[in-house]
Design a protein around this motif. Structure first.
Motif, PDB file in Angstrom:
ATOM      1  N   ILE A 103       0.846  -1.198   0.000  1.00  0.00           N
ATOM      2  CA  ILE A 103       0.000   0.000   0.000  1.00  0.00           C
ATOM      3  C   ILE A 103       0.879   1.245   0.000  1.00  0.00           C
ATOM      4  CG2 ILE A 103      -1.856   1.218   1.190  1.00  0.00           C
ATOM      5  CD1 ILE A 103      -2.673  -1.551   0.175  1.00  0.00           C
ATOM      6  N   ALA A 104       1.944   1.221   0.782  1.00  0.00           N
ATOM      7  CA  ALA A 104       2.867   2.356   0.826  1.00  0.00           C
ATOM      8  C   ALA A 104       3.424   2.647  -0.568  1.00  0.00           C
ATOM      9  CB  ALA A 104       3.998   2.070   1.807  1.00  0.00           C
ATOM     10  N   LYS A 105       3.893   1.622  -1.242  1.00  0.00           N
ATOM     11  CA  LYS A 105       4.499   1.799  -2.566  1.00  0.00           C
ATOM     12  C   LYS A 105       3.480   2.334  -3.569  1.00  0.00           C
ATOM     13  CE  LYS A 105       7.349  -0.667  -5.980  1.00  0.00           C
ATOM     14  NZ  LYS A 105       6.562  -0.351  -7.184  1.00  0.00           N
ATOM     15  N   ALA A 106       2.295   1.740  -3.588  1.00  0.00           N
ATOM     16  CA  ALA A 106       1.279   2.133  -4.571  1.00  0.00           C
ATOM     17  C   ALA A 106       0.813   3.568  -4.342  1.00  0.00           C
ATOM     18  CB  ALA A 106       0.096   1.174  -4.512  1.00  0.00           C
ATOM     19  N   THR A 107       0.661   3.956  -3.095  1.00  0.00           N
ATOM     20  CA  THR A 107       0.147   5.294  -2.825  1.00  0.00           C
ATOM     21  C   THR A 107       1.206   6.376  -3.032  1.00  0.00           C
ATOM     22  OG1 THR A 107       0.556   4.941  -0.452  1.00  0.00           O
ATOM     23  CG2 THR A 107      -1.672   4.531  -1.261  1.00  0.00           C
ATOM     24  N   VAL A 108       2.456   6.079  -2.716  1.00  0.00           N
ATOM     25  CA  VAL A 108       3.517   7.050  -3.007  1.00  0.00           C
ATOM     26  C   VAL A 108       3.629   7.248  -4.513  1.00  0.00           C
ATOM     27  CG1 VAL A 108       6.013   7.456  -2.934  1.00  0.00           C
ATOM     28  CG2 VAL A 108       4.803   6.694  -0.876  1.00  0.00           C
ATOM     29  N   GLU A 109       3.556   6.177  -5.254  1.00  0.00           N
ATOM     30  CA  GLU A 109       3.605   6.285  -6.715  1.00  0.00           C
ATOM     31  C   GLU A 109       2.419   7.076  -7.259  1.00  0.00           C
ATOM     32  OE1 GLU A 109       3.917   2.221  -7.888  1.00  0.00           O
ATOM     33  OE2 GLU A 109       6.113   2.139  -7.600  1.00  0.00           O
ATOM     34  N   ALA A 110       1.297   7.081  -6.506  1.00  0.00           N
ATOM     35  CA  ALA A 110       0.099   7.796  -6.939  1.00  0.00           C
ATOM     36  C   ALA A 110       0.072   9.245  -6.465  1.00  0.00           C
ATOM     37  CB  ALA A 110      -1.147   7.073  -6.438  1.00  0.00           C
ATOM     38  N   GLY A 111       1.028   9.635  -5.594  1.00  0.00           N
ATOM     39  CA  GLY A 111       1.086  11.033  -5.213  1.00  0.00           C
ATOM     40  C   GLY A 111       1.201  11.347  -3.738  1.00  0.00           C
ATOM     41  N   SER A 112       1.229  10.336  -2.869  1.00  0.00           N
ATOM     42  CA  SER A 112       1.385  10.631  -1.447  1.00  0.00           C
ATOM     43  C   SER A 112       2.830  11.009  -1.139  1.00  0.00           C
ATOM     44  CB  SER A 112       0.945   9.453  -0.585  1.00  0.00           C
ATOM     45  OG  SER A 112       1.763   8.326  -0.799  1.00  0.00           O
ATOM     46  N   ALA A 113       3.009  11.718  -0.014  1.00  0.00           N
ATOM     47  CA  ALA A 113       4.324  12.287   0.290  1.00  0.00           C
ATOM     48  C   ALA A 113       5.024  11.634   1.467  1.00  0.00           C
ATOM     49  CB  ALA A 113       4.184  13.785   0.562  1.00  0.00           C
ATOM     50  N   LEU A 114       4.280  10.959   2.340  1.00  0.00           N
ATOM     51  CA  LEU A 114       4.887  10.303   3.491  1.00  0.00           C
ATOM     52  C   LEU A 114       3.999   9.161   3.953  1.00  0.00           C
ATOM     53  CD1 LEU A 114       4.467  12.578   6.661  1.00  0.00           C
ATOM     54  CD2 LEU A 114       3.608  13.271   4.441  1.00  0.00           C
ATOM     55  N   ILE A 115       4.593   8.259   4.743  1.00  0.00           N
ATOM     56  CA  ILE A 115       3.890   7.071   5.225  1.00  0.00           C
ATOM     57  C   ILE A 115       3.830   7.102   6.746  1.00  0.00           C
ATOM     58  CG2 ILE A 115       3.925   4.551   5.360  1.00  0.00           C
ATOM     59  CD1 ILE A 115       3.197   5.641   2.586  1.00  0.00           C
ATOM     60  N   ASN A 116       2.656   6.800   7.258  1.00  0.00           N
ATOM     61  CA  ASN A 116       2.378   6.787   8.687  1.00  0.00           C
ATOM     62  C   ASN A 116       2.030   5.352   9.085  1.00  0.00           C
ATOM     63  OD1 ASN A 116       1.575   7.302  11.310  1.00  0.00           O
ATOM     64  ND2 ASN A 116      -0.258   8.454  10.737  1.00  0.00           N
ATOM     65  N   ASP A 117       2.953   4.683   9.767  1.00  0.00           N
ATOM     66  CA  ASP A 117       2.839   3.251  10.045  1.00  0.00           C
ATOM     67  C   ASP A 117       2.636   3.006  11.540  1.00  0.00           C
ATOM     68  OD1 ASP A 117       3.117   0.498  10.306  1.00  0.00           O
ATOM     69  OD2 ASP A 117       5.110   0.401   9.405  1.00  0.00           O
ATOM     70  N   ILE A 118       1.465   2.507  11.917  1.00  0.00           N
ATOM     71  CA  ILE A 118       1.168   2.262  13.326  1.00  0.00           C
ATOM     72  C   ILE A 118       2.071   1.193  13.940  1.00  0.00           C
ATOM     73  CG2 ILE A 118      -1.249   2.981  13.147  1.00  0.00           C
ATOM     74  CD1 ILE A 118      -1.998  -0.028  13.162  1.00  0.00           C
TER      75      ILE A 118
END
Length: 274
Positions: A103-118
């Motif tokens: 999910i991190a990889k797909a969303t960064v490739e789609a335009g997200s800027a950072l990942i928030n991992d619980i």
């Protein structure tokens, strides 16, 4: 104290607001509220206009005992939202709330800027390497177990020392992989009792030994509404009161449902420290 979001340096020496956008049907406060493109865009535009620096998008509720969501379902929920926000708000800093590397990889490739991992990488062995490959800031949270089991894992020898030890190991592992921009979230409500949440907030400044920016995620949580014998819907005043405490003890990001009130809190905090 800066983090690099898609080529933009965000200065965290002055505290910032992260607005929450849950696209899950079962979030503890706003689950199911944002179901269509119009409501999503209106809410995000409002949060940005009110001063949010980041918009945190989650498609898997991490509330206690939250039902399991498959990887495919999480992706189907969140990916269209990331694409929608990135296309409508070109300068937006989208944070994705996920513990899954795919999910991190797909969303960064789609335009997200950072990942928030619980889970700080504990629920997916590929997460830290994926973050290193993506070259994005990484918010790592303290938690034990999973959202389904965490409330049974609240025994600590020393809460603050145990959390600092947890982060020291996670930071070392992340640095070895080449991850540069890290933010720490001590995880209010995650594998912690109500009393432990207040102990954590009361000693929040003791987490500053890492010299990394700290995120406080206390917005409308049960530590507030249970203490006040009310509901999450009526916990805004309590949230604001504890936000000021968090700021005074070193929080650099407030993760919130109510951006306007959090930004006002930061404005007043800044005025106290001119």
């Amino acid at each position: 104290m800066t983090i690099n979001c898609r080529g933009k340096l965000i200065d965290l020496s002055t505290p910032k607001v992260m607005g929450i956008l849950n696209v899950t049907p079962d979030s503890f406060f706003d689950g199911g509220r944002y179901k269509d493109e119009s409501s999503i865009l209106n809410q995000v535009e409002t949060m940005l206009n009110q001063g949010a620096t980041f918009i945190d998008v989650g498609a898997y509720s991490s509330r206690p005992n939250a039902p399991f969501v498959s990887e495919d379902e999480e992706l189907q929920r969140i990916l269209p939202i990331i694409k929608l926000l990135a296309s409508n708000f070109p300068d937006i800093n989208i944070s994705v709330d996920t513990f899954r590397s795919t999910i991190a990889k797909a969303t960064v490739e789609a335009g997200s800027a950072l990942i928030n991992d619980i889970s700080a990488g504990h629920l997916d062995n590929n997460m830290l390497q994926t973050i290193a490959n993506l070259h994005v800031p990484y918010i790592m949270m303290h938690m034990r177990g999973t959202p389904q089991t965490m409330q049974t894992l609240t025994q600590y020898d020393n809460l603050i020392k145990d959390i600092n030890f947890y982060f020291s190991e996670r930071i070392a592992t992340a640095r070895d992989l080449g991850i540069i921009d890290l933010v720490l979230d001590p995880g209010f409500g995650f594998a912690k009792t109500l009393e432990q949440n207040f102990e954590l907030l009361n000693n929040f400044e003791l987490l500053n030994i890492t010299e990394l920016p700290l995120l406080a995620g206390i917005s409308r949580k049960s530590m507030i509404y249970k203490t006040l014998d009310t509901t999450a819907n009526n916990a805004l005043n309590g949230t604001t009161a504890l936000h000021m405490v968090a700021l005074q003890k070193g929080a650099k990001i407030l993760r919130v449902h109510d951006v306007k009130e959090a930004q006002e809190c930061i404005t007043l905090y800044n005025q106290l420290h001119v």
